[in-house]
Design a protein around this motif. Structure first.
Motif, PDB file in Angstrom:
ATOM      1  N   SER A 246       0.788  -1.202  -0.014  1.00 38.17           N
ATOM      2  CA  SER A 246       0.140   0.005  -0.161  1.00 38.17           C
ATOM      3  C   SER A 246       0.665   1.212  -0.057  1.00 38.17           C
TER       4      SER A 246
ATOM      5  N   ILE B 241      -1.104   4.279   0.445  1.00 34.25           N
ATOM      6  CA  ILE B 241      -2.160   5.288   0.887  1.00 34.25           C
ATOM      7  C   ILE B 241      -2.058   5.592   2.322  1.00 34.25           C
ATOM      8  N   TYR B 242      -1.797   6.673   2.637  1.00 29.30           N
ATOM      9  CA  TYR B 242      -1.791   7.121   4.045  1.00 29.30           C
ATOM     10  C   TYR B 242      -2.791   8.083   4.389  1.00 29.30           C
ATOM     11  N   GLU B 243      -3.960   7.547   5.115  1.00 31.38           N
ATOM     12  CA  GLU B 243      -4.970   8.725   5.250  1.00 31.38           C
ATOM     13  C   GLU B 243      -5.694   9.442   4.031  1.00 31.38           C
ATOM     14  N   ASN B 244      -5.862   8.524   3.179  1.00 30.90           N
ATOM     15  CA  ASN B 244      -6.311   9.021   1.805  1.00 30.90           C
ATOM     16  C   ASN B 244      -5.318   9.676   0.847  1.00 30.90           C
ATOM     17  N   HIS B 245      -4.379   9.718   1.327  1.00 28.84           N
ATOM     18  CA  HIS B 245      -3.130  10.539   0.463  1.00 28.84           C
ATOM     19  C   HIS B 245      -2.255   9.157  -0.094  1.00 28.84           C
ATOM     20  N   ALA B 246      -2.053   9.497  -1.206  1.00 32.74           N
ATOM     21  CA  ALA B 246      -1.156   8.517  -1.960  1.00 32.74           C
ATOM     22  C   ALA B 246       0.263   9.017  -1.988  1.00 32.74           C
TER      23      ALA B 246
ATOM     24  N   SER C 293       2.474  18.132  -1.376  1.00 36.93           N
ATOM     25  CA  SER C 293       2.025  18.301  -0.045  1.00 36.93           C
ATOM     26  C   SER C 293       2.663  19.593   0.495  1.00 36.93           C
TER      27      SER C 293
ATOM     28  N   LYS D 216       5.427   8.914   6.124  1.00 39.00           N
ATOM     29  CA  LYS D 216       4.043   8.290   5.828  1.00 39.00           C
ATOM     30  C   LYS D 216       4.211   6.975   5.178  1.00 39.00           C
TER      31      LYS D 216
END
Length: 234
Positions: free
Chosen positions: A77, A79-84, A109, A120
């Motif tokens: 994965s 994806i961290y809290e909806n952030h790729a 970011s 992340k």
């Protein structure tokens, strides 16, 4: 096995032969073209055994291996809290050694750029890294730690230490993060603006007496890139 990480500063099709003298088994190359979409026949031939990721066909992250080495992309994965988070390429070498290739980006970011992206990614994948080699252009150094952050360079190093990973350069040269005597990047190719921002972290059980790291002289590389290759032999 010999591994090289190098941010080639683009146009790798015109530069890959420079690395031939080092005879590496695996190359981790930042800012390289997608060989599949390249019109350069010799580059495509060179890249018979490769993996590549990127949002721009001219500048991505590639792993190139000798033909007898098996490399497989691992589908972890990002994806961290909806952030790729982008430009992390985990692979399996010869069905036994995990390696994570990195090209740290700001990734649009405003807060978690560069080392924040690395922080992340390893929040998501910390369970996977205990026996991994982590290598690439981190765009990061302890000298840029900020007191009010919890995703500094030092925090990322702490994650690795918790998982028994250690920087090959710092271990073999007995130097601390932020106090590196050898640089891996020269901003605008200016020798007065050198920084150590490329790394290889390795499981401590692999860091034995026969492990070596070499960084060529910048004079030899500067016509190709503002980054120096890290050459790791283990």
């Amino acid at each position: 096995m010999k591994i090289i990480t190098w941010n080639c500063n683009g146009a790798f099709r015109n530069k890959y032969e420079f690395l031939n003298e080092f005879d590496a088994d695996i190359l981790i190359i930042q800012e390289c073209e997608n060989p599949i979409l390249s019109k350069d026949i010799s580059y495509k031939e060179f890249a018979k055994n490769h993996l590549w990721i990127g949002n721009n066909k001219n500048k991505g992250l590639g792993v190139f291996a000798k033909e007898f080495i098996k490399i497989e992309k691992l589908h972890w994965s990002n994806i961290y809290e909806n952030h790729a988070v982008n430009y992390f390429l985990p692979i399996l070498i010869n069905e036994k050694q995990t390696l994570i290739a990195i090209w740290a980006h700001k990734n649009n970011s405003p807060t978690f750029g560069y080392v924040g992206q690395i922080w992340k990614y390893f929040q998501i994948n910390s369970i996977n890294i205990q026996k991994s080699i982590i290598i690439g252009d981190f765009n990061s150094n302890k000298i840029w730690d900020c007191w009010d952050r919890w995703w500094n360079h030092s925090d990322v190093v702490a994650i690795f230490e918790k998982n028994n990973l250690e920087s090959v350069y710092h271990k073999l040269n007995n130097e601390k993060h932020g106090e590196e005597t050898l640089k891996t990047f020269y901003l605008h190719r200016n020798l007065s603006k050198g920084y150590h921002i490329d790394y290889c972290f390795m499981p401590k059980y692999l860091l034995k007496e026969n492990v070596t790291i070499n960084i060529p002289e910048f004079e030899k590389v500067k016509s190709f890139s503002d980054h120096l290759p890290l050459i790791i032999n283990y």
